[in-house]
Write a protein that holds these residues in place. Structure first.
Motif, short mmCIF file in Angstrom:
data_model
loop_
_atom_site.label_atom_id
_atom_site.label_comp_id
_atom_site.label_asym_id
_atom_site.label_seq_id
_atom_site.Cartn_x
_atom_site.Cartn_y
_atom_site.Cartn_z
N SER A 288 0.82 -1.22 0.00
CA SER A 288 0.00 0.00 0.00
C SER A 288 0.85 1.26 0.00
N SER A 289 2.06 1.19 0.54
CA SER A 289 2.92 2.38 0.60
C SER A 289 3.21 2.95 -0.78
N VAL A 290 3.28 2.10 -1.80
CA VAL A 290 3.54 2.58 -3.16
C VAL A 290 2.34 3.38 -3.67
N TYR A 291 1.14 2.81 -3.50
CA TYR A 291 -0.07 3.51 -3.95
C TYR A 291 -0.28 4.80 -3.16
N ILE A 292 -0.06 4.75 -1.86
CA ILE A 292 -0.26 5.93 -1.02
C ILE A 292 0.69 7.04 -1.42
N THR A 293 1.94 6.70 -1.67
CA THR A 293 2.92 7.70 -2.10
C THR A 293 2.48 8.35 -3.41
N ALA A 294 2.01 7.55 -4.35
CA ALA A 294 1.55 8.08 -5.64
C ALA A 294 0.33 8.98 -5.45
N LEU A 295 -0.62 8.56 -4.63
CA LEU A 295 -1.82 9.36 -4.41
C LEU A 295 -1.50 10.67 -3.69
N ARG A 296 -0.61 10.62 -2.71
CA ARG A 296 -0.24 11.84 -1.99
C ARG A 296 0.48 12.84 -2.89
N ALA A 297 1.20 12.32 -3.88
CA ALA A 297 1.90 13.19 -4.82
C ALA A 297 0.95 13.75 -5.87
N GLY A 298 -0.32 13.34 -5.79
CA GLY A 298 -1.31 13.82 -6.75
C GLY A 298 -1.30 13.06 -8.05
N SER B 54 7.77 -2.20 -2.34
CA SER B 54 7.35 -1.35 -1.23
C SER B 54 8.23 -0.11 -1.13
N THR B 55 7.70 0.91 -0.50
CA THR B 55 8.52 2.05 -0.12
C THR B 55 8.87 1.96 1.36
N ASN B 56 8.58 0.80 1.97
CA ASN B 56 8.76 0.58 3.40
C ASN B 56 9.78 -0.53 3.64
N PRO B 57 11.06 -0.25 3.46
CA PRO B 57 12.05 -1.31 3.61
C PRO B 57 12.21 -1.82 5.05
N ARG B 58 11.90 -1.00 6.03
CA ARG B 58 12.07 -1.42 7.42
C ARG B 58 11.21 -2.65 7.75
N ASP B 59 9.91 -2.58 7.45
CA ASP B 59 9.03 -3.68 7.81
C ASP B 59 9.27 -4.93 6.97
N GLN C 187 11.47 -5.77 -2.84
CA GLN C 187 12.42 -4.72 -3.19
C GLN C 187 11.81 -3.37 -2.89
N THR C 188 12.67 -2.41 -2.72
CA THR C 188 12.24 -1.05 -2.42
C THR C 188 12.06 -0.29 -3.71
N MET C 189 11.04 0.57 -3.73
CA MET C 189 10.77 1.41 -4.88
C MET C 189 10.69 2.85 -4.41
N ALA C 190 11.37 3.71 -5.10
CA ALA C 190 11.27 5.15 -4.83
C ALA C 190 10.38 5.76 -5.90
N ILE C 191 9.46 6.60 -5.48
CA ILE C 191 8.56 7.25 -6.44
C ILE C 191 8.92 8.71 -6.54
#
Length: 141
Positions: free
Chosen positions: A7-17, A119-124, A137-141
């Protein structure tokens, strides 16, 4: 290897508009993309009215493609065992384990189906990977 976004990937995209299709287009060309029902629940739980329409379309598209990943009984029990192992090794309190429950369900159902988690959440996911063979793997948006 098939993939799914946390979900962190979708949330990051949505927050960025951004419409989530911007993120999806980049990855669909590389391998089949799946949507976890756990991710869908997390997205609906945090969605406002504008985002809800985007999420509803996401749900329809993945359901139509028959690519919605739903945890089964073994995923739930494996997730519980992982959370117990995390608590034993790292001393997490109940809140820490509860925070990881959804990610553990995503990880266990992905492992069962041979799907990589992005994910954008590598810690968890790094923590969960200590206790199960989740490919991530980690993804940066």
């Amino acid at each position: 290897m098939p993939q799914l976004f946390d979900s962190s990937v979708y949330i990051t995209a949505l927050r960025a508009g951004n419409d989530t299709s911007i993120v999806l287009d980049r990855w669909v060309k590389e391998s089949p993309l799946w949507l976890s029902s756990v991710v869908l629940e997390e997205l609906y739980a945090g969605a406002g009215s504008t985002d809800r329409r985007v999420i509803e379309k996401l749900e329809r598209d993945f359901e139509k493609a028959n690519r919605v990943l739903v945890p089964n009984l073994s995923d739930w029990t494996f997730a519980g065992k992982i959370l117990a192992a995390v608590a034993q090794k790292h001393g997490y309190e109940k809140i820490g384990r509860a925070r990881l429950t959804n990610d553990a369900l995503i990880a266990t159902s992905a492992v069962r189906n041979g799907i990589r988690v992005i994910s954008t959440n590598p810690r968890d996911f790094g923590l969960l990977a200590q206790f199960c063979q989740v490919q991530w793997q980690t993804m940066a948006i």
